[in-house]
Scaffold this active site. Structure first.
Site, mmCIF file in Angstrom:
data_model
loop_
_atom_site.group_PDB
_atom_site.id
_atom_site.type_symbol
_atom_site.label_atom_id
_atom_site.label_comp_id
_atom_site.label_asym_id
_atom_site.label_seq_id
_atom_site.Cartn_x
_atom_site.Cartn_y
_atom_site.Cartn_z
ATOM 1 N N SER A 90 5.338 -8.889 -1.043
ATOM 2 C CA SER A 90 3.702 -8.641 -1.459
ATOM 3 C C SER A 90 3.401 -7.966 -2.696
ATOM 4 C CB SER A 90 3.178 -7.604 -0.458
ATOM 5 O OG SER A 90 3.729 -6.399 -0.255
ATOM 6 N N LYS A 160 2.120 -0.444 -2.041
ATOM 7 C CA LYS A 160 1.049 -1.255 -2.630
ATOM 8 C C LYS A 160 0.312 -0.505 -4.038
ATOM 9 C CE LYS A 160 0.536 -3.910 0.815
ATOM 10 N NZ LYS A 160 1.061 -5.491 0.800
#
Length: 305
Positions: A90, A160
């Protein structure tokens, strides 16, 4: 003649040989000098000197050294730096699956909060990793994870990039860029090649509450980030209290060693919501004295008339 300290000039250089036998006045260590087992009963070491001190063997000192090393490792993991493993794609191409990153845990202890553009590790806020299975570690892995020498496979943590912080308004329309407080972000330097900013999941506008952050993965079409959890409390944002720390460097493998700086687009003028409101606030503050002066002048004129 008393035997004791001498200056070096009181006796001639050619001195007669002395009787070295105990009866001839062998020196006896004073009390408390640690002269050995014979101290106190008149029996000293051969030659009347203090016996050599026995040095501990390496194997006797090894447990102490290992214990100190483990304590230091635990303190470093708890308060300074911790290693984390990247389990997914990701965050490509910034981070690859299997990379090990070092996370700064010190600055949050001094009140530092996440900033836009930082890559951060945070605990699952609830509902993000419900369907993600975690492997059962063995005893050795649990121990090494506990002291911070390897990442924990039990903890459900995510990594993230921070896009917006408390007080910001963030949105992204189809085929458009991500905007923060009306300013478009130039994300070409860090999003995955060929990805669009948000075509897979347009969103917003979302007002980020104070004490929370809005996060997205760099591989936008392969990241279940804040966009996909808007039905949860906070519209998919993450509480600052859940943030473990900022990832500062890729430490492993050696060939991928690199720092993780904040992209320049997050430093563009006017991006800060408070800074964007500052000119208007200054304008109002400057106009108030003029308005009061004018009202006072009008009132005085009417009274005089």
């Amino acid at each position: 003649m008393a035997v004791g300290a001498r200056s070096g000039h009181d006796e001639p250089e050619d001195r007669p040989e002395r009787d070295e036998s105990p009866a001839g006045g062998a020196a006896v260590p004073p009390e408390g000098d640690g002269g050995g087992p014979g101290d106190g009963d008149g029996e000293g070491a051969p030659g009347g000197g203090r016996p050599p001190r026995r040095q501990r063997s390496f194997w006797m000192e090894l447990p102490l050294l290992v214990g100190i090393a483990l304590i230091l490792a635990l303190l470093i993991k708890t308060f300074l730096i911790q290693a984390f493993s990247i389990p997914s794609d990701s965050m490509q191409n910034t981070l690859q699956r299997g990379d090990r990153v070092l996370v700064d845990k010190l600055t949050p202890w001094f009140g530092s909060e996440p900033e836009r553009g930082e890559v951060v590790v945070f605990h699952d806020p609830g509902g993000w990793l419900e369907d993600t299975a975690t492997p059962e570690p063995n005893v050795a892995q649990k121990f090494l994870s506990f002291i911070g020498l390897m990442p924990s496979s039990e903890e459900k943590d995510l990594i993230k990039r921070v896009i917006a912080v408390g007080g910001d308004t963030v949105e992204c329309k189809e085929n458009g860029p991500v905007t923060v407080n009306g300013k478009a972000l130039d994300e070409k330097s860090f999003i995955f090649p060929g990805n669009t900013p948000c075509n897979d999941k347009p969103f917003g506008p979302i007002k980020v509450e104070e004490g929370r952050i809005f996060v997205m993965g760099d591989h936008r079409q392969n990241s279940l980030d804040s966009r996909y959890h808007q039905e949860l409390p906070g519209q998919g944002t993450v509480s600052n209290d859940e943030v473990v720390g900022r990832a500062i460097v890729v430490a492993w493998p050696v060939g991928r060693w690199a720092t993780l700086p904040i992209p320049s687009t997050f430093d563009q003028p006017g991006l800060n919501a408070a800074a964007a409101m500052a000119p208007a606030a200054l304008g109002v503050a400057g106009a108030l004295p003029l308005v009061f002066w004018r009202r006072r002048r009008l009132t005085t004129g009417r009274t005089a008339g």
